[in-house]
Design an enzyme around this catalytic site. Structure first.
Site, PDB file in Angstrom:
ATOM      1  N   ALA A   1       0.998  -1.308  -0.058  1.00  0.00           N
ATOM      2  CA  ALA A   1       0.061   0.100  -0.048  1.00  0.00           C
ATOM      3  C   ALA A   1       0.926   1.354   0.109  1.00  0.00           C
ATOM      4  O   ALA A   1       1.970   1.182   0.019  1.00  0.00           O
ATOM      5  CB  ALA A   1      -0.899  -0.128   1.221  1.00  0.00           C
TER       6      ALA A   1
ATOM      7  N   GLN B   1       1.096   3.440   2.220  1.00  0.00           N
ATOM      8  CA  GLN B   1       2.079   3.591   3.489  1.00  0.00           C
ATOM      9  C   GLN B   1       2.389   2.205   3.918  1.00  0.00           C
ATOM     10  O   GLN B   1       2.384   1.903   5.035  1.00  0.00           O
ATOM     11  CB  GLN B   1       0.866   4.147   4.601  1.00  0.00           C
ATOM     12  CG  GLN B   1       0.672   5.748   4.403  1.00  0.00           C
ATOM     13  CD  GLN B   1       2.155   6.489   4.645  1.00  0.00           C
ATOM     14  OE1 GLN B   1       2.941   6.168   5.336  1.00  0.00           O
ATOM     15  NE2 GLN B   1       2.321   7.659   3.794  1.00  0.00           N
ATOM     16  N   SER B   2       3.044   1.470   3.164  1.00  0.00           N
ATOM     17  CA  SER B   2       3.202   0.094   3.496  1.00  0.00           C
ATOM     18  C   SER B   2       4.591   0.270   4.429  1.00  0.00           C
ATOM     19  O   SER B   2       5.682   0.882   3.994  1.00  0.00           O
ATOM     20  CB  SER B   2       3.992  -0.650   2.230  1.00  0.00           C
ATOM     21  OG  SER B   2       4.636  -1.940   2.364  1.00  0.00           O
ATOM     22  N   ASN B   3       4.614  -0.712   5.677  1.00  0.00           N
ATOM     23  CA  ASN B   3       6.027  -0.657   6.557  1.00  0.00           C
ATOM     24  C   ASN B   3       6.713  -1.484   5.785  1.00  0.00           C
ATOM     25  O   ASN B   3       7.953  -1.559   5.754  1.00  0.00           O
ATOM     26  CB  ASN B   3       5.190  -0.984   7.903  1.00  0.00           C
ATOM     27  CG  ASN B   3       4.461  -0.170   8.590  1.00  0.00           C
ATOM     28  OD1 ASN B   3       4.756   0.905   8.676  1.00  0.00           O
ATOM     29  ND2 ASN B   3       3.125  -0.374   8.792  1.00  0.00           N
TER      30      ASN B   3
ATOM     31  N   CYS C   1       7.010  -2.153   2.587  1.00  0.00           N
ATOM     32  CA  CYS C   1       8.045  -1.759   1.246  1.00  0.00           C
ATOM     33  C   CYS C   1       9.099  -0.679   2.195  1.00  0.00           C
ATOM     34  O   CYS C   1      10.387  -0.864   1.479  1.00  0.00           O
ATOM     35  CB  CYS C   1       6.958  -0.670   0.631  1.00  0.00           C
ATOM     36  SG  CYS C   1       6.119  -1.738  -0.457  1.00  0.00           S
TER      37      CYS C   1
END
Ligand SMILES: *Cc1c(COP(=O)(O)O)cnc(C)c1O
Length: 344
Positions: free
Chosen positions: A85, A87-89, A91
């Site tokens: 997403a 706001q992917s942690n 990534c």
């Protein structure tokens, strides 16, 4: 920092690229425990601080990436790519892990680029990752296509699945359970229940496989962030089965033996509600700990509600109190992307 695992550990036969400062702390939450304990049931809450893994803001993906990056390097990769997403942690931690290992990093993000990058997206950029945008539904197809494009351009690309959740990544959480068990015996804690937020299921699957390998009968409850109960049980069981095989201790897990609570899906993935807001402010003001709006906020809020409503369908106290370990899986960098909703 010395890594204090009991030797040998359950992942000794697997390649691991050290990225995390381990062990992460385990400590009690006395003020929150006092605030939420019922009159008849004494609750002792502890927290396992995987928000403190130390990799560019920390979080649970760091432990998975120790095994995924090692696998990428073993395969001769010069580039990693993954998906998430905005706001992917996952990534963000992948971008940091790639930087540490000297690999290029490409991220496929579902959604539209905001006018001003903030939270995890800002950090992705600072960490040098290249971002590729598509619609949320098209993310996995775009990931496969991008892997082909990178290979056609001469790169040796290693594709990391959504959430880092395959048997390689989930093995990090079998090792994490071994770490927790050693810490519990050091402080004389016998947990009656471990609670984690569960989404792609890799964290829970690794813990479930680890429990089998270690022969530790502690219940592991996944509070679902975005999937229906049956679906999540099925995917955790399937991945736990693959992970146990990867660990060299094959066993088939069935969905019925996986503990999942999907009562707190609210208005959907990433939508901040009262439950999350209250959990975030409770832990911040009672303990000085920051949890996140998407995963740990929802799971901790769910745990507080379960304790009020009765948690006996998941765990019963064996001693004088109900001892619960809440696994902090990280995510606080996303708080900044929710500033307007958190201050309103
Ligand atoms: C990814 C993530 C989770 C969920 O972990 P899964 O292995 O995908 O179930 C929980 N908490 C945070 C903060 C995460 O970033």
């Amino acid at each position: 920092m010395p890594i204090k695992y009991s030797a040998p550990s359950c992942t000794d036969h697997l390649a691991r690229y050290p990225l995390a400062f381990l062990p992460t702390p385990l400590h009690p939450l006395p003020r929150v425990s006092a605030a939420i304990g019922g009159s008849d049931l004494k609750v002792e809450l502890w927290i396992k601080r995987d928000d403190q893994t130390g990799l560019a803001g920390g979080g649970n993906k760091t432990r998975k990436l120790e095994f995924l990056i090692a696998d990428a390097l073993a395969q001769g990769a010069d580039t990693v790519l993954t998906v998430g997403a905005v706001q992917s942690n996952h990534c963000r931690q992948t971008a940091a892990a790639a930087a540490r290992a000297g690999l290029a990093c490409h991220l496929v993000l579902g959604g539209a680029p905001p006018a001003q990058a903030n939270g995890n997206l800002l950090l992705d950029r600072l960490l040098g990752a290249k971002t590729h945008w598509t619609t949320p539904d098209n993310r996995l197809a775009r990931l496969a296509e991008l892997a082909d494009e990178l290979r056609a351009a001469g790169h040796r690309a290693y594709s990391i699945p959504y959430g880092g959740s395959d048997a390689v990544g989930a093995s990090g959480y079998a090792l994490a359970l071994e770490e927790l068990r050693a810490q519990c015996s050091e402080v004389g804690l016998e947990p009656d229940l471990i609670v984690i937020p569960s989404s792609s299921g890799g964290t829970q699957a690794g813990l479930v496989a680890g429990r089998w390998v270690l022969g530790w009968d502690v219940p592991i409850l996944g509070i679902s962030v975005d999937g229906e109960e049956d679906h999540l049980r099925g995917s955790v069981a399937e991945l736990a089965t693959k992970t146990a095989a990867h660990l060299g201790r094959p066993r088939a897990f069935s969905p019925e033996e996986i503990l999942v609570c999907a009562d707190y899906l609210g208005a959907g993935y990433g939508v901040l509600g009262e439950l999350e807001r209250n959990a975030i402010t409770l832990l911040a003001r009672a303990e000085g700990i920051l949890i996140d709006p998407v995963y740990t906020g929802r799971a901790f809020g769910g745990l507080v509600d379960l304790l009020r409503r009765g948690i006996d369908r998941y765990a019963a106290p064996r001693g004088a109190s109900l001892n619960i370990v809440f696994w902090h899986t990280g995510g606080a960098p996303a708080l900044f992307a929710y500033a307007s909703e958190l201050t309103s």
